[in-house]
Design a protein around this motif. Structure first.
Motif, PDB file in Angstrom:
ATOM      1  N   PHE A 100       0.806  -1.213   0.000  1.00  0.00           N
ATOM      2  CA  PHE A 100       0.000   0.000   0.000  1.00  0.00           C
ATOM      3  C   PHE A 100       0.852   1.281   0.000  1.00  0.00           C
ATOM      4  N   LEU A 101       2.165   1.174  -0.200  1.00  0.00           N
ATOM      5  CA  LEU A 101       3.037   2.349  -0.165  1.00  0.00           C
ATOM      6  C   LEU A 101       3.289   2.840  -1.597  1.00  0.00           C
ATOM      7  N   LEU A 102       2.704   3.986  -1.928  1.00  0.00           N
ATOM      8  CA  LEU A 102       2.791   4.533  -3.292  1.00  0.00           C
ATOM      9  C   LEU A 102       3.443   5.909  -3.325  1.00  0.00           C
ATOM     10  N   ALA A 103       3.989   6.341  -2.196  1.00  0.00           N
ATOM     11  CA  ALA A 103       4.517   7.708  -2.113  1.00  0.00           C
ATOM     12  C   ALA A 103       5.672   7.934  -3.075  1.00  0.00           C
ATOM     13  N   GLY A 104       6.583   6.980  -3.158  1.00  0.00           N
ATOM     14  CA  GLY A 104       7.724   7.144  -4.055  1.00  0.00           C
ATOM     15  C   GLY A 104       7.289   7.297  -5.497  1.00  0.00           C
ATOM     16  N   LEU A 105       6.316   6.495  -5.902  1.00  0.00           N
ATOM     17  CA  LEU A 105       5.805   6.564  -7.264  1.00  0.00           C
ATOM     18  C   LEU A 105       5.141   7.922  -7.529  1.00  0.00           C
ATOM     19  N   MET A 106       4.409   8.423  -6.540  1.00  0.00           N
ATOM     20  CA  MET A 106       3.732   9.706  -6.698  1.00  0.00           C
ATOM     21  C   MET A 106       4.731  10.845  -6.883  1.00  0.00           C
ATOM     22  N   ARG A 109       6.471  10.696 -10.366  1.00  0.00           N
ATOM     23  CA  ARG A 109       5.641  11.229 -11.450  1.00  0.00           C
ATOM     24  C   ARG A 109       5.501  12.753 -11.367  1.00  0.00           C
ATOM     25  N   ARG A 110       5.458  13.262 -10.158  1.00  0.00           N
ATOM     26  CA  ARG A 110       5.305  14.715  -9.990  1.00  0.00           C
ATOM     27  C   ARG A 110       6.571  15.456 -10.415  1.00  0.00           C
ATOM     28  N   LEU A 111       7.742  14.901 -10.077  1.00  0.00           N
ATOM     29  CA  LEU A 111       9.005  15.604 -10.310  1.00  0.00           C
ATOM     30  C   LEU A 111       9.847  15.002 -11.423  1.00  0.00           C
ATOM     31  N   ASP A 112       9.372  13.911 -12.029  1.00  0.00           N
ATOM     32  CA  ASP A 112      10.121  13.236 -13.095  1.00  0.00           C
ATOM     33  C   ASP A 112      11.520  12.841 -12.619  1.00  0.00           C
ATOM     34  N   VAL A 113      11.577  12.171 -11.442  1.00  0.00           N
ATOM     35  CA  VAL A 113      12.827  11.682 -10.857  1.00  0.00           C
ATOM     36  C   VAL A 113      12.827  10.156 -10.953  1.00  0.00           C
ATOM     37  N   PRO A 114      13.921   9.524 -11.392  1.00  0.00           N
ATOM     38  CA  PRO A 114      13.947   8.058 -11.480  1.00  0.00           C
ATOM     39  C   PRO A 114      13.683   7.398 -10.129  1.00  0.00           C
ATOM     40  N   LEU A 115      12.946   6.288 -10.167  1.00  0.00           N
ATOM     41  CA  LEU A 115      12.605   5.538  -8.951  1.00  0.00           C
ATOM     42  C   LEU A 115      13.155   4.124  -9.043  1.00  0.00           C
ATOM     43  N   LEU A 116      14.021   3.767  -8.085  1.00  0.00           N
ATOM     44  CA  LEU A 116      14.472   2.390  -7.921  1.00  0.00           C
ATOM     45  C   LEU A 116      13.680   1.788  -6.764  1.00  0.00           C
ATOM     46  N   LEU A 117      13.043   0.649  -7.004  1.00  0.00           N
ATOM     47  CA  LEU A 117      12.182   0.027  -5.995  1.00  0.00           C
ATOM     48  C   LEU A 117      12.764  -1.314  -5.574  1.00  0.00           C
ATOM     49  N   GLU A 118      13.236  -1.384  -4.339  1.00  0.00           N
ATOM     50  CA  GLU A 118      13.775  -2.626  -3.774  1.00  0.00           C
ATOM     51  C   GLU A 118      12.620  -3.477  -3.254  1.00  0.00           C
ATOM     52  N   VAL A 119      12.542  -4.728  -3.724  1.00  0.00           N
ATOM     53  CA  VAL A 119      11.441  -5.622  -3.336  1.00  0.00           C
ATOM     54  C   VAL A 119      12.026  -6.842  -2.625  1.00  0.00           C
ATOM     55  N   ASN A 120      11.614  -7.040  -1.372  1.00  0.00           N
ATOM     56  CA  ASN A 120      12.122  -8.141  -0.561  1.00  0.00           C
ATOM     57  C   ASN A 120      11.139  -9.284  -0.401  1.00  0.00           C
ATOM     58  N   LYS A 146       0.664  -1.459  -9.139  1.00  0.00           N
ATOM     59  CA  LYS A 146       0.898  -0.047  -9.454  1.00  0.00           C
ATOM     60  C   LYS A 146       2.326   0.345  -9.093  1.00  0.00           C
ATOM     61  N   ALA A 147       2.770  -0.046  -7.907  1.00  0.00           N
ATOM     62  CA  ALA A 147       4.119   0.298  -7.458  1.00  0.00           C
ATOM     63  C   ALA A 147       5.177  -0.373  -8.320  1.00  0.00           C
ATOM     64  N   TRP A 148       4.999  -1.669  -8.583  1.00  0.00           N
ATOM     65  CA  TRP A 148       6.010  -2.407  -9.330  1.00  0.00           C
ATOM     66  C   TRP A 148       6.094  -1.948 -10.784  1.00  0.00           C
ATOM     67  N   ARG A 149       4.963  -1.760 -11.409  1.00  0.00           N
ATOM     68  CA  ARG A 149       4.983  -1.354 -12.823  1.00  0.00           C
ATOM     69  C   ARG A 149       5.418   0.092 -13.002  1.00  0.00           C
ATOM     70  N   GLY A 150       5.244   0.910 -11.975  1.00  0.00           N
ATOM     71  CA  GLY A 150       5.563   2.327 -12.096  1.00  0.00           C
ATOM     72  C   GLY A 150       7.019   2.671 -11.878  1.00  0.00           C
ATOM     73  N   VAL A 165       7.378 -10.615  -9.811  1.00  0.00           N
ATOM     74  CA  VAL A 165       7.315  -9.260 -10.354  1.00  0.00           C
ATOM     75  C   VAL A 165       6.903  -9.303 -11.827  1.00  0.00           C
ATOM     76  N   ARG A 166       7.474 -10.225 -12.596  1.00  0.00           N
ATOM     77  CA  ARG A 166       7.114 -10.342 -14.010  1.00  0.00           C
ATOM     78  C   ARG A 166       5.635 -10.670 -14.181  1.00  0.00           C
ATOM     79  N   ASP A 167       5.081 -11.453 -13.247  1.00  0.00           N
ATOM     80  CA  ASP A 167       3.672 -11.825 -13.335  1.00  0.00           C
ATOM     81  C   ASP A 167       2.736 -10.620 -13.256  1.00  0.00           C
ATOM     82  N   TYR A 168       3.242  -9.502 -12.738  1.00  0.00           N
ATOM     83  CA  TYR A 168       2.448  -8.280 -12.672  1.00  0.00           C
ATOM     84  C   TYR A 168       2.591  -7.438 -13.935  1.00  0.00           C
ATOM     85  N   GLY A 169       3.307  -7.947 -14.918  1.00  0.00           N
ATOM     86  CA  GLY A 169       3.453  -7.216 -16.170  1.00  0.00           C
ATOM     87  C   GLY A 169       4.618  -6.262 -16.224  1.00  0.00           C
TER      88      GLY A 169
END
Length: 384
Positions: A100-106, A109-120, A146-150, A165-169
């Motif tokens: 449920f954590l979408l802050a980084g993605l938001m 998108r607002r600032l056009d800054v690259p996002l690296l998402l570590e998934v454990n 939403k988080a993974w694809r974004g 992760v691939r299963d989410y597209g």
């Protein structure tokens, strides 16, 4: 680079180790890191602790309400992240994924800054299986996807997890496996095995060791049962570095089988003490494993050159090779764990060969936090 590091973790377990080590590694590589995170209980360095207020909320709130609060926290985190980002002007956002954590993605998108998402972990799957499941599973699955694809790049800790992760597209070219690592400096001054055994009064013993928060599914009870049998050498001793909900049960089992003096629990200890205890191990135990995990304890076993016993699961085979740095067993085969225990405990030459293979593994696969940070950040640096 200027790195905005974001997480929602307040616990003092292996998650905290991963977070602190990655931040330190990024800084050691010369980057400036600004951290945005929830207020946590003061960290006294004692591993295995929980977060009392989180557990209290989970206990008293209806499940759906608690999950809505998790999603709502994204708005709180977004405001904090945006305020920091406007002042800090980051070159990238590095976020540790949480459900449920979408802050980084938001902010991305607002600032056009690259996002690296570590998934454990695949948290929708994991939380659906435990703690009574998810009340808002459809919403949770939407948020996870939403988080993974974004993200510009998703960093799962194993290839097994990468398949989730691939299963989410998520396109394969945006998925980069980066397993857990180790900080060699924290283990550089560990005592020799002889010194470590002497300090614990375990001279002349073949020490079977396990670290971490012991739960019933870890299979430590099978180790104790084996020690009570006729195939186990009488000089074996089980050392559990940590605590857990089944400690009392395991101690009672050991006493019932006449092994009360051959099983030791340290209880919860300071993380700085871990190397001194693991140094005493002759055989490092990973009797069971979550099928998509990259266990931190495994890296500790390897860096100190310990003969490892573990199940032949795909995620562990990304790091372990039977006969090279571990003895692997088939979880589905009755007696397989006990067979490899008997082999390794009865053969000091085999233990020595596996120990050397274990020690070589860290450099061979570059399983260090510095290596992990370098690989992760290169994904953004390569973009120019």
């Amino acid at each position: 680079m200027r790195i905005l590091y974001h997480h929602r973790t307040a616990s003092k377990d292996g998650q905290a180790v991963h977070i602190e080590e990655m931040i330190d590694a990024m800084r050691a590589l010369g980057h400036e890191v600004r951290v945005v995170a929830p207020l946590a209980d003061q960290d006294d360095g004692r591993m295995g602790g929980g977060v009392g207020w989180v557990h209290h909320l989970k206990a008293v709130l209806p499940k759906a309400m608690y999950e809505f609060m998790e999603l709502a926290y994204s708005l709180v985190a977004y405001r904090k992240l945006m305020a920091t980002a406007r002042e800090f002007k980051p070159d990238l956002i590095y976020e540790r994924y949480n459900l449920f954590l979408l802050a980084g993605l938001m902010v991305k998108r607002r600032l056009d800054v690259p996002l690296l998402l570590e998934v454990n972990a695949p948290l929708v799957f994991e939380r659906s299986q435990h703690s009574g499941g998810l009340a808002l599973r459809t919403l949770a699955r939407w948020a996870e996807g939403k988080a993974w694809r974004g993200a510009d790049a998703v960093l799962p800790v194993t290839a097994v997890l990468a398949a989730h992760v691939r299963d989410y597209g998520v396109p394969a070219e945006r998925i980069h496996v980066i397993p857990n690592g180790i900080n060699r400096a924290h283990f550089a001054h560990a005592p020799s095995p002889a010194e470590a055994k002497a300090s614990l009064g375990l001279q002349g013993r073949v020490v079977l060791g396990f670290t971490g928060f012991v739960r019933d599914w870890h299979g430590v009870d099978r180790i104790i049962d084996w020690m009570a049998g006729t195939d186990a050498p009488t000089d074996t001793h089980l050392l559990v570095v940590g605590d857990g909900p089944v400690r009392t049960e395991l101690q009672a089992q050991a006493c019932r089988l006449g092994l009360g003096e051959r099983v030791t629990f340290t209880g919860v200890i300071h993380r700085d003490q871990v190397p001194a205890y693991v140094a005493a191990f002759d055989v490092a135990l990973q009797p069971a494993v979550t099928p998509y995990a990259s266990p931190l304890k495994l890296m500790e076993y390897l860096v100190l050159g310990k003969a490892v016993i573990a199940p032949a699961t795909p995620n562990l085979q990304e790091v372990l090779a039977d006969g090279l740095n571990a003895l692997l067993f088939d979880e589905a085969q009755p007696g397989a764990l006990e067979h490899v225990l008997q082999r390794v405990c009865s053969d000091s030459v085999l233990r020595g060969r596996l120990a050397q293979g274990a020690a070589d593994t860290i450099d061979r696969l570059e399983l260090t936090w510095l290596g992990n940070a370098r690989r992760a950040l290169s994904l953004v640096q390569a973009r120019g």
